[in-house]
Write a protein that holds these residues in place. Sequence first.
Motif, mmCIF file in Angstrom:
data_model
loop_
_atom_site.group_PDB
_atom_site.id
_atom_site.type_symbol
_atom_site.label_atom_id
_atom_site.label_comp_id
_atom_site.label_asym_id
_atom_site.label_seq_id
_atom_site.Cartn_x
_atom_site.Cartn_y
_atom_site.Cartn_z
ATOM 1 N N ARG A 129 -121.482 -55.842 11.721
ATOM 2 C CA ARG A 129 -122.966 -56.111 10.992
ATOM 3 C C ARG A 129 -122.868 -57.275 10.734
ATOM 4 N NH1 ARG A 129 -121.757 -50.439 8.865
ATOM 5 N NH2 ARG A 129 -123.514 -49.144 9.276
ATOM 6 N N ARG A 130 -124.033 -57.771 10.335
ATOM 7 C CA ARG A 130 -124.440 -59.111 9.883
ATOM 8 C C ARG A 130 -125.050 -58.793 8.618
ATOM 9 N NH1 ARG A 130 -124.654 -64.859 12.727
ATOM 10 N NH2 ARG A 130 -123.609 -66.092 10.917
ATOM 11 N N GLY A 131 -124.358 -59.026 7.417
ATOM 12 C CA GLY A 131 -125.133 -58.337 6.127
ATOM 13 C C GLY A 131 -124.998 -57.090 6.302
ATOM 14 N N GLU A 132 -126.104 -56.224 6.443
ATOM 15 C CA GLU A 132 -126.183 -54.722 6.337
ATOM 16 C C GLU A 132 -126.814 -54.241 7.779
ATOM 17 O OE1 GLU A 132 -124.457 -52.871 4.223
ATOM 18 O OE2 GLU A 132 -124.133 -54.686 3.197
ATOM 19 N N SER A 133 -126.988 -55.095 8.763
ATOM 20 C CA SER A 133 -127.728 -54.606 9.855
ATOM 21 C C SER A 133 -126.770 -54.981 11.169
ATOM 22 C CB SER A 133 -128.971 -55.435 10.029
ATOM 23 O OG SER A 133 -129.443 -55.030 11.348
ATOM 24 N N THR A 134 -126.769 -54.196 12.210
ATOM 25 C CA THR A 134 -126.017 -54.248 13.361
ATOM 26 C C THR A 134 -127.011 -55.043 14.432
ATOM 27 O OG1 THR A 134 -127.149 -52.228 13.931
ATOM 28 C CG2 THR A 134 -124.776 -52.126 13.122
ATOM 29 N N SER A 135 -128.077 -55.474 13.895
ATOM 30 C CA SER A 135 -128.799 -56.528 14.792
ATOM 31 C C SER A 135 -129.570 -57.466 13.841
ATOM 32 C CB SER A 135 -129.895 -55.783 15.843
ATOM 33 O OG SER A 135 -130.771 -54.930 14.993
ATOM 34 N N TRP A 136 -129.753 -58.844 14.192
ATOM 35 C CA TRP A 136 -130.295 -59.671 13.398
ATOM 36 C C TRP A 136 -131.105 -60.739 14.252
ATOM 37 C CZ3 TRP A 136 -125.041 -58.337 13.877
ATOM 38 C CH2 TRP A 136 -124.333 -59.477 14.718
ATOM 39 N N ARG A 137 -131.895 -61.512 13.539
ATOM 40 C CA ARG A 137 -132.518 -62.507 14.096
ATOM 41 C C ARG A 137 -131.655 -64.114 14.253
ATOM 42 N NH1 ARG A 137 -138.647 -62.079 11.815
ATOM 43 N NH2 ARG A 137 -139.049 -60.006 12.544
ATOM 44 N N PRO A 138 -131.980 -65.066 15.327
ATOM 45 C CA PRO A 138 -131.457 -66.317 15.226
ATOM 46 C C PRO A 138 -131.612 -66.709 13.629
ATOM 47 C CG PRO A 138 -132.358 -65.745 17.396
ATOM 48 C CD PRO A 138 -132.744 -64.424 16.355
ATOM 49 N N GLY A 139 -130.432 -67.606 13.419
ATOM 50 C CA GLY A 139 -130.513 -68.372 11.989
ATOM 51 C C GLY A 139 -130.158 -67.429 10.921
ATOM 52 N N ASN A 140 -129.730 -66.204 10.982
ATOM 53 C CA ASN A 140 -129.133 -65.378 10.041
ATOM 54 C C ASN A 140 -127.709 -66.033 9.797
ATOM 55 O OD1 ASN A 140 -127.620 -63.361 8.613
ATOM 56 N ND2 ASN A 140 -129.293 -61.967 9.411
ATOM 57 N N THR A 141 -127.448 -66.330 8.651
ATOM 58 C CA THR A 141 -126.302 -66.985 8.016
ATOM 59 C C THR A 141 -125.455 -65.993 7.172
ATOM 60 O OG1 THR A 141 -127.300 -68.022 6.256
ATOM 61 C CG2 THR A 141 -127.256 -69.371 8.175
ATOM 62 N N SER A 142 -125.770 -64.726 7.267
ATOM 63 C CA SER A 142 -125.093 -63.841 6.626
ATOM 64 C C SER A 142 -123.668 -63.476 6.934
ATOM 65 C CB SER A 142 -125.575 -62.150 6.426
ATOM 66 O OG SER A 142 -126.931 -62.266 5.943
ATOM 67 N N ARG A 143 -122.641 -63.085 6.248
ATOM 68 C CA ARG A 143 -121.342 -63.011 6.783
ATOM 69 C C ARG A 143 -121.196 -61.622 7.444
ATOM 70 N NH1 ARG A 143 -117.151 -66.061 4.117
ATOM 71 N NH2 ARG A 143 -118.007 -67.435 2.619
ATOM 72 N N PHE A 144 -120.176 -61.701 8.267
ATOM 73 C CA PHE A 144 -119.859 -60.462 9.233
ATOM 74 C C PHE A 144 -119.182 -59.645 8.575
ATOM 75 C CE2 PHE A 144 -120.763 -63.884 12.253
ATOM 76 C CZ PHE A 144 -121.751 -63.362 13.233
ATOM 77 N N GLY A 145 -119.178 -58.235 8.825
ATOM 78 C CA GLY A 145 -118.366 -57.231 8.490
ATOM 79 C C GLY A 145 -118.004 -56.240 9.687
ATOM 80 N N PHE A 146 -117.011 -55.460 9.606
ATOM 81 C CA PHE A 146 -116.655 -54.562 10.927
ATOM 82 C C PHE A 146 -117.265 -53.246 10.469
ATOM 83 C CE2 PHE A 146 -112.991 -57.311 11.623
ATOM 84 C CZ PHE A 146 -113.383 -57.750 12.865
ATOM 85 N N VAL A 147 -117.691 -52.552 11.522
ATOM 86 C CA VAL A 147 -118.700 -51.267 11.366
ATOM 87 C C VAL A 147 -117.744 -50.206 11.089
ATOM 88 C CG1 VAL A 147 -120.138 -49.703 12.421
ATOM 89 C CG2 VAL A 147 -120.781 -52.007 12.648
ATOM 90 N N HIS A 148 -116.594 -49.813 11.973
ATOM 91 C CA HIS A 148 -115.716 -48.905 11.923
ATOM 92 C C HIS A 148 -114.275 -49.259 11.380
ATOM 93 C CE1 HIS A 148 -118.770 -46.633 14.082
ATOM 94 N NE2 HIS A 148 -119.039 -47.676 14.869
ATOM 95 N N GLU A 149 -113.677 -48.286 10.813
ATOM 96 C CA GLU A 149 -112.327 -48.190 10.335
ATOM 97 C C GLU A 149 -111.551 -48.038 11.607
ATOM 98 O OE1 GLU A 149 -110.877 -49.041 7.851
ATOM 99 O OE2 GLU A 149 -112.274 -48.538 5.825
#
Length: 357
Positions: A225-245
Motif C-alpha cells: 500500500r502507499r499510505g492506505e491505498s493499493t493504488s495511487w496517482r503519480p506524485g504521491n509521496t506517502s510511505r509504503f507498507g506491506f499488505v500481507h503478513e
Amino acid sequence: MKGLGRRAPEPGPEDDEVTRLREQVKLLRGRNRRLREQVDRLKARAGGSTSAVPEIEGRSRLDVRRDSVFASAARDATVLEIGPAHNAILPKREGFATRTVDYLDRAGLIAQYAQFEHYSADDIEEVDYVLAPGSAMAEVIPERFDVVLASHVIEHTTSMVDFLNECTRLLAPGGVVALVVPDHRYCLDRFRERTSLGRVIDASLAPPAVHTVGTVTEALLDSVRRGESTSWRPGNTSRFGFVHEREAVVGYAEQARLAESYLDVHNWVCSPHHLRLLLHDLADLGYISVRETYFHDTVGHEFFLNLSVDGAGPGLSRAELVALAEEERRSLDRPRFREDTSVAEAALPAGLDGDLH
C-alpha cells in the motif's frame, strides 16, 4: 637559488587511474545525454508524452476510459464487457449495447461485495453470460461484438496469450479488443519485476488451471500500500507498507499448492510501453493475431490499449519500444517505507489484489 625549485613528480599509477576514471565519467555523461535526447524524441513520436499524469483536466476517470474505448469504435457499437462487477464502463442502464460475462451471476456478485459498504448493489447489472471455470468464452457466447472490453482483467489471467486469442475470437469483423490495465508503478505491484516475454510464452504452451504457488507467493509477499491505498496517482509521496503478513502469505501459498480454490492475484505485471513491447513481440512471433490500434499513457494508476486484427501496430520500432520501456523502469521513485513495519491484515475488496477496478 632563484629559479631553482622542486621538480614536479613524474606521473604515477594513481594519476593514470584518475585520468582513466575521469574519461570514463565523461563518456558516461555523454552517453546519458544522448539517451535522454533519444527518449525525448521517442516521447514526441509516441504522442507527446510518455509520462503518467494524475488526471486529465475536465475529464473524469470514467470519461477517460470511455474516450479510450471510443477512440477505436463508434458509440453505438455492440460491446462485450468482461467482469465489470460493480464498476461497468459501458453499462446497459445508460443505453449502451452491452452484454456482460462473469464467473458469478448478479446475485453472486452482490453477495461477494456485500461486506464492503462503499459498493452499491444498484451498480451491479444482470450478467448475460455466466462462465463456468475452465470454459472458453467464445464457446459459451454465441454473439460476436464490435468491442470486447476488459478493464483490469488481463493481469489476472493464467495465460495472456490464450485470453487475447479468446477475445479475438469474439470480435465481429473490424472489431476491437479494448484493454484498461494497471500500471505496476502506481499500484500494489510496485516492487514486483515486470513480466517477461518468456514466461508469457511458456504459460501459453502449458497454461495452469489456477495461479501457481510461485505466482501467489510473489504477488502477496510483495503487495504494498502507499499510505492506505493499493493504488495511487503519480506524485504521491506517502510511505509504503506491506499488505500481507508472512504467515498469511504462507497460508495462501499452501491453498494454491493444494488447489483448494482459485486465488485471485495479479499474474502479469506491466508498465505501458513494456506491455506495448510484449504485444508487439507476441504478434510478430505469431502467438496473437491482433495489433495495437490505440494507446494512451497512464492516467491515475491505469493505461489504455486497443487492439484489432487489422491494427497497424505501435508505429515504433522494437528498439524504440525497448528504450521507452527502460525509461519507465528508470522513472520509479525511491522507495520509502513506514517506520512501523508491522502489517495490519485487512480485508481487501473482492480479491487479494484490492480490487483495483
